[in-house]
Every structure is written in C-alpha cells, then in structure tokens.
Motif scaffolding. Sequence first.
Motif: not given
Length: 658
Positions: A338, A331, A278, A318
């Motif tokens: 997301v 994201v 992420d 995102a």
Amino acid sequence: MYGSKDYVSIPVSDSAPTKKSRSFSLIRIWKRATRCQKNLIFLVLLLTVLSILMYSNQISKIEEEEMEAANQWRQKRREAQKIKSHNIDTGQIGDNQIQLPQLDDQKKKALQELENKIQKDFQRKPVVIKQGPPFRHNGPNEGNMQMVAVDIENIPDPVDSQFVNTGTKKKVENPDPLDIPGPKDENLIGDAMISQAPRTERQVFVVNMMKHAWEGYKKYAWGHDHLHPISRRHDDWFHVGLTILDSLDTLYIMGMKTEYDEARNFVANELSFDKDVDVNLFECTIRVLGSMLSMYHLSHDRIYLDKAVDIGNRLIPALSQSPSAVPYSDVNLKTGKVHPPKWGPDSTVSEITSIQLEFRDLSFLTGDMKYKDAVDKVSLHVHNLAGKRDGLVPMWINANRGNFRAGSTLTVGARADSYYEYLIKLWLQTGCTESMYIDDYLAAIKGMQMHLIGESIPSGLTYVGELLGGRTPSAKMDHLVCFLGGSLALGSVNIKSQHPKVAKEHMQLAKNITNTCHEMYARTPTGLSPEITYFNLNQDVREDLVIKPLDRHNLLRPETVESYFYLWRITNDTKYRDWGWDAAQAFEKYSKVPGGYTSIKNVMDPRNTQPMDKMESFFLGETLKYLYLLFSDDRNLLPLNKWVFNTEAHPLPIHSLK
Ligand code: DMJ
C-alpha cells in the motif's frame, strides 16, 4: 625554394576595430542603404524595443504574482503555526495538521455503545450467502434464465412511500396495469428479471447509444480499461477490462442479452485480479467491487459473488495496513503493498468515505464482518475528527496521521463530493437505523447553506461554491457537484416524517441546484456542460455563467442526469425527463464518433469541439444507465426504497433492519 618570397604580405592591424571606426562603418552602411532597407531596419528596431517593453512588463507581473503567492504562503504559515501552538496547548500534536481530540471516558463509552449497536443491528440481518437464496440461474451460458414472479408485497406505493424506508411492508394494489408482467421477451434479461414494463421510445434511443458505445469498445478496446474511440486504441488503468465491469449492470438492466452474455463471459473466462498493478482503493471499490456486488444482487449468479470476495480481499490491505483509521489511497492487487498517492502525502476525503456502501454489502453477503468493520472504523473516525467547519470536511486527509490537512479547501466538488452523497446513502442502506450518518448529513447540508451556497446575478441561479483554503469564498462549481440535487431529493423524502420543515427546504434546494445544473448545459452552444462553471456576482455583468477556457471540457459525466433521474422519480415532474432528453441529444450530436463516444475539450464551440479521444467507463456505467432509468415508465424498476445506488450507479439493496 628556401628563402625566396612565395607569399604576398597584407598589412593587418592586430587591434580590434575601434568604436569610432565601427560607428563610421555603421553610418556608411546606413547611408548606402536604400529607402526600403532603411524602413526595414527601422521596423526591426521598433519591434525589438516593443518586445523588450512587453517582456519586462510580463516579468514584473510574474514577480507580483510570486510576491502575492509568497505573502499568501507566509500568511498560511502563520495560521498553521497558530494551529500548531493551539494543538500543543490542547495536548494535540500536529504539523500543519489537526489531530483527533482526546476523548474523555464518557464519550469513548458512548461511541463504543454506538458501534456495538450498529454491529448488532447489522448482524441481525440474515446473511444471504449462508442461507442461500435459490440461485435463479447459473449464468447466461449455463441455462435459461427464469423470470421472477413479481412479489406483490414488494411493489412500492405509487407516490411517496416508494422512497420512504419505514421498514414496514404494506400490501398495495398494483398502481399501473402496465406493470403486470407480460409475455416474456426472449431477448430481454434485466427487464425480465426486474420488471416487465415496455420500453419507451426514449429508452430505445438510449439502448442504441449503449449499443454503439459497446460495439466501439468491443471492436477496439476489448479487455482493456478504456476505449479511445477516435484513434481506435485503448488504455489500461487497473488492467481489468474496466469498461466491461462498469457496463455489466447497465446491459443487464437494459435487457441487452447478447452484449450482457459477452460481458459475463469475460468475467467468467478472462477476468483476473491477480495483477501486479497498483490501483486506487476508491476507484476500484466503486467501479469493480460495486459492479460485482450489484450483478450478484441482480442476477444471483455466483460468479459475481466470488469475484466480489476476491477483489474485496485484495483491496482490504489499504485499510488494514494503515497506521491510522484513514486508509491508504493505493494498493497493489497482487502483493497487497500500500502507499499514499504518488503526487502527495494525503488522500482525499471523498475517496476514504465512499467505499463504505460496498464493503458493508460484502459483509452482508458473506457474513464476514471484517469488511464492514474496516470501513466503519473510517466513518467513525471521520465523524469524530476535529477540523470540520459546520459539518463541512476539508478535502485532504492524511493516512499516516489520520487527520485533515489544515487550510484545505471546503468544497462539494472534486475530492469531497461523495462524502456527502454517502452520508445519506449509508443511512438508507441499513433502513435508516444509524443516526451518526443522518446527523452528519443534516449538519453538512446546513454548513453548505451557511458557507457555500449562493445565488448568481442576474438570474438568481443557486450555486454551490467553495471556500478556498478553508476561508476564501469562490463561486466556482464543478459539474461533479450536480449529484447533490439527487441526493438532497432522496434525503428529503426520507427525513420528511421526522424533519418536515428541513425536508421541504432540502427539496427546494434539490430543485434549485438541479435547475442550475440544467442551465450549465442549456446555456452552452453545444448543450453540454463544462467541467467547471463560475457564477457571476457582479451587478455590471449580464451573464450568470462564466466559463473559463481551461474549464470547457465535457467528460461525459453522469451527475446532472443522475439528479434528473431522482427528481423525476420523486416529483413526477416531466421537465426532468425533457432535460435528460436534451442532454442525450447533445451527447449524440457532439460526442458521438464512429468508434464510440468521446469526451470533448470545448463545449463552447459547436464547430470545433476538439474531441479528446476518450470514452470513460462511467459513461456506460452511469450516464447511460441513469438516462435509461429516467425514461422508464416503470416505477418498479429499481425502486428507491429497495435499492441504493453507489457513487458509480451500481445498485445495492437496502437492508431494512426494523
Ligand atoms: C464517477 O467515477 C463517480 O460518479 C465518482 O463519484 C465521481 N466521478 C465519476 C463520474 O463523474
């Protein structure tokens, strides 16, 4: 033997000793104790009583603070409720949030027209990748780099017109014989591509700083995001070798061929964005996408464009998957999943409004408008969003609802800073054609003058403070705010023809704020600025700067030297170069360690700076780049009417649409 008595019986009382007997025995003990023992007991008793007193004092202090916090909370709730009912009255919904007002048809139409115009203007620009400018080289490993002839038409005027994007090209004489390309230095790349000015002594010093930082990173952290120069370890944030990516254009511009080749090889052979990790949309955009785009523009090496498209496509969910026009903050690079930040429901305004230069440039390069459309939608949304105060934006915004968090602090520091920076730069990026940005920018600066800017006592230093919770003034200024001097100066020269009076005012403000940022360095015993400074407003106190113990760290940040660079280019005043030189010396003295450069925890104690063992990628990407540019005598090295620097100091070209 059974029945015989083989034990001794001792009469034991079955009741506990009485109070009386206990006090008798205590008195006995006291009487038997020596004088020294008695003194000791007395001391212990005294200390116990004192501790109890102090403890209960502390408790009541905490209670008072809690009461105060509770009161404030109640007050906020009352205000929130007022807003809520106001929202309901005006047909808006909201739970402590301010909603986008319903637009009437006329306004909707006007906005649509504006949007169409922007779209049309943007599309008018030839798309480089489709038309295919001849690639000047195929990368350092695949052929010799060629020198690019200097285009006499593109040499900017020596003074002001260098900065003003009039959109008209003017043939000028070469202002300085030193700018004429000289014999090619085999070891230079960036300089050879962009300019041929000889390096100054100070530039050589900065190149050596860059070399030292690079060597440490290469040795102890290669392929990882950040170097820990003291423990000689590393950390990963996005798992993409962030320091390499942030450094690429700095190495290129500095002409550090060997190091640049190492970095370029990493991109070609090791860099993969296909990672189940992420990432923060903003940070990844400004550092990774920004660097790839810059490198493509500088080198025309196709590998960077491919990487830019790859990372752009991985980041775009995102934006596209948000239920509102406000993107999610995080994201996953592999899955595209997301989510909002882990620590709370809201994104910061700076992170959603400082991705536009990069995504718009990606559209410009690829001809695919989806990137530009996605970020323009965010800008337009924020432009129309209710809840600003005289152009100033609350620092929190919610991706699910698309609205500002009511009662957010108004600041030009952390969480809002680059919103203001990108307003002026977005206007410049397309040749000053999109008035929405300049209008918002001018309104915001006015708002700062009305609500945030003040002068300290006794020296009258101009500071940019905050409105805590949107209402309580605080003379607190983050080091991050120091970008503002540079942006104001850049804006000033570009609005001069249309708004001469405002331009003059902005330039003065730019100088004053940059002067304050200089003081934030010069007044500490290390010559390095703390992360946060408070400004004194009390007539009885004789020092302007108040630096609290928890704010004394220095993270090798660029904002002040960034402003020195702009102010030097724009005013020609050499004091900015001298101030930059002082900062470089201070970094060298207090942040340099054998393994690289480190953030420090205490700028107030030169004998105990408490190194924090971290070298941020922006030190190589921004701080050293701005220092190098500041010390360059070559005004053609990334002229400000041709390039706009993103907030991570990656230069992107200005597309004049006129
Ligand atoms: C950088 O990542 C960027 O300049 C950003 O806008 C703010 N923070 C750091 C540097 O301080």
